[in-house]
Design a protein around this motif. Structure first.
Motif, PDB file in Angstrom:
ATOM      1  N   VAL A  92       0.708  -1.155  -0.247  1.00 23.37           N
ATOM      2  CA  VAL A  92      -0.262   0.023  -0.261  1.00 23.37           C
ATOM      3  C   VAL A  92       1.160   1.215   0.048  1.00 23.37           C
ATOM      4  O   VAL A  92       1.666   1.366   0.334  1.00 23.37           O
ATOM      5  N   PRO A  96      -2.878   6.882  -1.969  1.00 16.14           N
ATOM      6  CA  PRO A  96      -4.029   6.296  -2.664  1.00 16.14           C
ATOM      7  C   PRO A  96      -3.713   5.790  -3.895  1.00 16.14           C
ATOM      8  O   PRO A  96      -4.473   7.096  -4.613  1.00 16.14           O
ATOM      9  N   GLN A 154      -7.620   5.216   0.400  1.00 13.92           N
ATOM     10  CA  GLN A 154      -6.879   4.181   0.905  1.00 13.92           C
ATOM     11  C   GLN A 154      -6.925   2.656   1.119  1.00 13.92           C
ATOM     12  O   GLN A 154      -6.646   1.869   1.136  1.00 13.92           O
ATOM     13  N   ARG A 155      -7.960   2.881   2.307  1.00 15.81           N
ATOM     14  CA  ARG A 155      -8.817   2.050   2.808  1.00 15.81           C
ATOM     15  C   ARG A 155      -9.181   0.863   1.473  1.00 15.81           C
ATOM     16  O   ARG A 155      -8.744  -0.350   1.248  1.00 15.81           O
ATOM     17  N   CYS A 157      -7.955   0.705  -1.504  1.00 15.53           N
ATOM     18  CA  CYS A 157      -6.285   0.359  -1.716  1.00 15.53           C
ATOM     19  C   CYS A 157      -6.117  -1.232  -0.796  1.00 15.53           C
ATOM     20  O   CYS A 157      -5.179  -1.542  -1.073  1.00 15.53           O
ATOM     21  N   ILE A 158      -6.307  -0.799   0.843  1.00 17.08           N
ATOM     22  CA  ILE A 158      -5.778  -1.828   1.057  1.00 17.08           C
ATOM     23  C   ILE A 158      -6.791  -3.361   1.248  1.00 17.08           C
ATOM     24  O   ILE A 158      -6.583  -4.555   1.281  1.00 17.08           O
ATOM     25  N   THR A 161      -5.302  -4.792  -1.915  1.00 16.75           N
ATOM     26  CA  THR A 161      -3.918  -5.537  -1.302  1.00 16.75           C
ATOM     27  C   THR A 161      -4.740  -6.537  -0.913  1.00 16.75           C
ATOM     28  O   THR A 161      -3.925  -8.555  -1.057  1.00 16.75           O
ATOM     29  N   ILE A 169       1.812  -7.684   4.460  1.00 16.97           N
ATOM     30  CA  ILE A 169       0.770  -6.405   3.838  1.00 16.97           C
ATOM     31  C   ILE A 169       2.560  -5.258   4.514  1.00 16.97           C
ATOM     32  O   ILE A 169       2.833  -4.547   4.647  1.00 16.97           O
ATOM     33  N   MET A 171       4.016  -0.979   4.015  1.00 14.08           N
ATOM     34  CA  MET A 171       2.542   0.002   3.635  1.00 14.08           C
ATOM     35  C   MET A 171       3.747   1.355   3.757  1.00 14.08           C
ATOM     36  O   MET A 171       4.503   1.414   5.190  1.00 14.08           O
ATOM     37  N   PRO A 174       1.412   5.238   4.402  1.00 10.76           N
ATOM     38  CA  PRO A 174      -0.201   5.172   4.406  1.00 10.76           C
ATOM     39  C   PRO A 174      -1.237   6.183   5.025  1.00 10.76           C
ATOM     40  O   PRO A 174      -1.905   5.913   3.727  1.00 10.76           O
TER      41      PRO A 174
END
Length: 256
Positions: A92, A96, A154-155, A157-158, A161, A169, A171, A174
């Motif tokens: 991540v 974003p 951004q969440r 994109c998480i 992933t 993961i 980051m 992030p």
């Protein structure tokens, strides 16, 4: 209880041509814990992080010496497929970067490429739930991901992933582009994610590192302008009883 390590490095150095950007890193990353990498700008934090999933392969002239092991397997061995490495170790990024597609397609795209044969609707929902985003977007799945706020992106994109079911993961800053409320959501999410994933995070935010991580690696630049890990320990010890004066100066704000 014996610790289980997801990643182990020994004498890991990262070179750009003749310049050594990161020198002789030795660290053990415990499974299903959060490890923070901190240090001043230019010390090689992001360079080190990108070595863990071979993102530096895309940088001309970059090469690695030493060992980087995932569950005992050298990730830079001759028979290792870097694409498979990146499936096991997701990333991540600082800003974003959703795809110019719908929310649904952002999640399903990587899974399709990786040959997912299960129920895609279920995977999309599970991934969005895993990123604490489902309740906010469940009625908007066909809308553009660009319509989401920065924190939601951004969440997403998480979630993207998570959808490829990695073990680890990474980051890279992030939350640095997010407001304080969105940053808190990301930090809370990380605590949930570590129940199932091993997380490494690069952050300039000392308070964030102290709040979210179990272990902290402190990096610094030497006289040759090479970065290296000068101290690696429990986060509480790094921030309250560091063993190196440079770490103490940095975490207390006396450095630079």
């Amino acid at each position: 209880m014996e610790k289980i390590y997801a990643i182990e490095t020994s004498n890991l150095s990262i070179h750009y041509g003749n310049f050594t950007a990161v020198k002789e890193v030795a660290m053990k990353v415990e499974k299903q814990k959060i490890t923070a990498i901190i240090g001043p700008s230019g010390c090689g934090k992001s360079t080190l992080l990108r070595a863990f999933n071979r993102m530096n392969d895309f940088v001309p002239g970059c090469h690695i010496t030493g060992e980087l092991l995932l569950h005992g397997q050298n990730l830079y061995g001759k028979d290792i497929d870097p694409v498979e490495v990146r499936r096991k170790i997701g990333m991540v990024f600082q800003k974003p970067n959703p795809f110019p597609k719908s929310i649904y397609d952002n999640i399903s795209w990587g899974a399709k490429i990786n040959g997912f044969k299960g129920n895609m609707n279920e995977l999309v929902e599970q991934s969005l739930r895993g990123a604490a985003l489902w309740d906010e977007v469940k009625d908007k799945l066909q809308q553009s991901a660009y319509a989401l706020s920065g924190g939601q992106q951004q969440r997403l994109c998480i979630a993207r992933t998570i959808a490829i079911q990695p073990e680890i993961i990474l980051m890279d800053e992030p939350a640095s582009a997010l407001d304080p409320i969105s940053t808190l959501r990301i930090e809370e999410l990380m605590q949930e994610l570590k129940k199932n994933y091993t997380i490494l995070i690069v952050t300039h935010n000392m308070q964030q590192a102290a709040r979210v991580s179990d272990y902290t690696a402190m990096m610094m630049i030497d006289d040759q302008r090479s970065g290296g890990v000068i101290e690696f320990d429990d986060t509480k010890k790094i921030f309250t009883r560091p063993g190196d004066k440079r770490t103490e100066d940095y975490v207390t704000g006396r450095f630079g």
